[in-house]
Write an enzyme that holds these catalytic residues in place. Structure first.
Site, PDB file in Angstrom:
ATOM      1  N   GLU A   1       0.317  -1.163  15.989  1.00 55.05           N
ATOM      2  CA  GLU A   1      -0.426   0.043  15.578  1.00 55.05           C
ATOM      3  C   GLU A   1      -1.448   0.442  16.645  1.00 55.05           C
ATOM      4  O   GLU A   1      -1.594   1.630  16.973  1.00 55.05           O
ATOM      5  CB  GLU A   1      -1.145  -0.211  14.243  1.00 55.05           C
ATOM      6  CG  GLU A   1      -1.878   1.042  13.762  1.00 55.05           C
ATOM      7  CD  GLU A   1      -2.961   0.750  12.747  1.00 55.05           C
ATOM      8  OE1 GLU A   1      -2.792  -0.150  11.913  1.00 55.05           O
ATOM      9  OE2 GLU A   1      -3.988   1.441  12.800  1.00 55.05           O
TER      10      GLU A   1
ATOM     11  N   THR B   1      -6.386   0.666  11.444  1.00 53.85           N
ATOM     12  CA  THR B   1      -6.575   1.000  10.022  1.00 53.85           C
ATOM     13  C   THR B   1      -6.885  -0.215   9.149  1.00 53.85           C
ATOM     14  O   THR B   1      -7.464  -0.069   8.080  1.00 53.85           O
ATOM     15  CB  THR B   1      -5.310   1.682   9.468  1.00 53.85           C
ATOM     16  OG1 THR B   1      -4.199   0.832   9.720  1.00 53.85           O
ATOM     17  CG2 THR B   1      -5.076   3.039  10.079  1.00 53.85           C
TER      18      THR B   1
ATOM     19  N   CYS C   1      -8.271   2.412   6.662  1.00 57.02           N
ATOM     20  CA  CYS C   1      -7.675   3.112   5.517  1.00 57.02           C
ATOM     21  C   CYS C   1      -8.219   2.562   4.205  1.00 57.02           C
ATOM     22  O   CYS C   1      -8.623   1.404   4.121  1.00 57.02           O
ATOM     23  CB  CYS C   1      -6.157   3.071   5.591  1.00 57.02           C
ATOM     24  SG  CYS C   1      -5.441   1.656   4.812  1.00 57.02           S
TER      25      CYS C   1
ATOM     26  N   CYS D   1       0.870  -1.180   0.000  1.00 54.98           N
ATOM     27  CA  CYS D   1       0.000   0.000   0.000  1.00 54.98           C
ATOM     28  C   CYS D   1       0.912   1.237   0.000  1.00 54.98           C
ATOM     29  O   CYS D   1       2.130   1.113   0.200  1.00 54.98           O
ATOM     30  CB  CYS D   1      -0.852  -0.006   1.255  1.00 54.98           C
ATOM     31  SG  CYS D   1       0.172  -0.049   2.738  1.00 54.98           S
TER      32      CYS D   1
ATOM     33  N   HIS E   1       5.588  -6.525   8.522  1.00 50.17           N
ATOM     34  CA  HIS E   1       5.200  -7.890   8.870  1.00 50.17           C
ATOM     35  C   HIS E   1       5.361  -8.811   7.664  1.00 50.17           C
ATOM     36  O   HIS E   1       4.396  -9.352   7.128  1.00 50.17           O
ATOM     37  CB  HIS E   1       3.766  -7.920   9.422  1.00 50.17           C
ATOM     38  CG  HIS E   1       3.708  -7.445  10.840  1.00 50.17           C
ATOM     39  ND1 HIS E   1       2.583  -6.897  11.414  1.00 50.17           N
ATOM     40  CD2 HIS E   1       4.661  -7.429  11.805  1.00 50.17           C
ATOM     41  CE1 HIS E   1       2.860  -6.571  12.669  1.00 50.17           C
ATOM     42  NE2 HIS E   1       4.110  -6.878  12.925  1.00 50.17           N
TER      43      HIS E   1
ATOM     44  N   HIS F   1       3.524   1.400  11.370  1.00 49.89           N
ATOM     45  CA  HIS F   1       2.522   1.280  12.433  1.00 49.89           C
ATOM     46  C   HIS F   1       2.621   2.406  13.449  1.00 49.89           C
ATOM     47  O   HIS F   1       1.744   2.561  14.302  1.00 49.89           O
ATOM     48  CB  HIS F   1       2.721  -0.034  13.219  1.00 49.89           C
ATOM     49  CG  HIS F   1       2.597  -1.253  12.388  1.00 49.89           C
ATOM     50  ND1 HIS F   1       3.522  -2.271  12.418  1.00 49.89           N
ATOM     51  CD2 HIS F   1       1.662  -1.622  11.503  1.00 49.89           C
ATOM     52  CE1 HIS F   1       3.147  -3.229  11.581  1.00 49.89           C
ATOM     53  NE2 HIS F   1       2.028  -2.852  11.005  1.00 49.89           N
TER      54      HIS F   1
HETATM   55 FE1  F3S Z   1      -0.957   0.778   4.462  1.00 50.88          FE
HETATM   56 FE2  F3S Z   1      -1.089   2.869   5.911  1.00 50.88          FE
HETATM   57 FE3  F3S Z   1      -3.251   1.598   5.242  1.00 50.88          FE
HETATM   58  S1  F3S Z   1       0.447   1.335   6.073  1.00 50.88           S
HETATM   59  S2  F3S Z   1      -2.645  -0.524   5.072  1.00 50.88           S
HETATM   60  S3  F3S Z   1      -1.914   2.696   3.876  1.00 50.88           S
HETATM   61  S4  F3S Z   1      -2.781   2.451   7.214  1.00 50.88           S
END
Ligand code: F3S
Length: 277
Positions: A125, A161, A189, A12, A40, A73
């Site tokens: 997180e 998130t 997110c 992401c 991770h 995180h």
């Molecule tokens: Fe990635 Fe940030 Fe969402 S690390 S999964 S864009 S909270």
């Protein structure tokens, strides 16, 4: 065998941004310390270690004036202070979406809400979000946890998130009878939502879905959960040598999904390994 490649796939924007910054720092300083695993995904961590990354668990283990990477995180304000007091150069890889959840938790607590974080209490997180709120914070993982929850005048909710939207909704519904005023920030997110939607679509279009991602990755675990809820046959692998031949048998169309912490090089390796079959 036909492969249907889900989109979006892999890193992401938050993880990509963090890993890009970490690689730049490794190139510049040669040695960078991370508090806990920066991502991770074990294979990606091994690659970063080969570039000079050092993993430590506690600030106390930092040498003086080290370069320290804060993972996507995020971390608590206390840890930030401790790191700075050691004279470290801080490379802050906290994802902007995680920062948003941290800020919302702080705002709610400042405005007198009892803060509830929907997520895994052990996840770094969630601990970083908790650390930004003032006062007591409750972490809940399911509507069942809310049953024992004391009634409060004001309850404010934020989410990890990577949470699944259905779970946030169920927990918020369970909190309605527990409060006179309930404020909810949906801090899931978009990257997470898009990947979960992709997996749902793959589940309906294929005979089985392979989800690629670290076995310690929460966002990958959620993708597996979402696919299973759709009644899909799912295979969760971290890398190509975990492909299960028995699982592949009698399947002519397979979907490929990957967690937000899975690097492209691992995904490509799985795809090319499957394409040779
Ligand atoms: Fe990635 Fe940030 Fe969402 S690390 S999964 S864009 S909270």
């Amino acid at each position: 065998m036909k492969l249907v490649i889900g989109k979006p796939l892999g890193f992401c924007f938050g993880v990509k941004r963090a890993i890009d910054e970490l690689e730049r720092a490794l190139g510049r300083y040669g040695e960078v310390y991370a508090l806990g695993s920066p991502i991770h995904n074990e294979e990606e961590v091994k690659r970063l270690i080969s570039m000079g990354l050092k993993l430590i668990e506690k600030v106390e283990c930092l040498p003086p004036n080290a370069v320290v990477f804060i993972r996507a995180h995020g971390t608590t304000p206390e840890i930030f202070d401790m790191v700075r007091k050691k004279g470290s150069i801080v490379i802050d890889g906290t994802c902007p979406s995680v920062k948003n959840a941290q800020e919302k938790a702080r705002l709610l607590s400042k405005e007198g809400y009892n803060v509830v974080v929907v997520g895994d209490p052990k996840h770094p997180e969630v601990q970083s979000i908790k650390g930004h709120a003032l006062g007591e914070v409750y972490v809940v993982t399911s509507p069942k946890d809310v049953e024992a929850f004391p009634a409060k005048d004001k309850i404010g909710v934020v989410s990890q998130t990577t949470q699944e939207e259905g779970m946030l909704l169920a927990i918020v519904s369970a909190l309605v009878p527990k409060s006179r005023e309930l404020r909810v920030y949906n801090t899931i997110c978009k990257a997470t939502l898009h990947r979960q939607e992709t997996v749902k679509k793959l589940a309906s279009e294929t005979e089985g879905v392979i989800v690629i991602g670290g076995h310690n990755s929460t966002n990958t675990a959620k993708l597996v959960e979402v696919a299973k809820k759709e009644g899909c046959d799912v295979l969760w692998i971290a890398k190509s040598d975990e492909i299960d031949e028995d699982w592949l048998k009698n399947k002519s169309i397979i979907g490929i999904a990957a967690g937000a912490s899975t690097p492209d090089w691992l995904i490509n390796d799985v795809i090319s390994s499957l394409s040779c079959r």
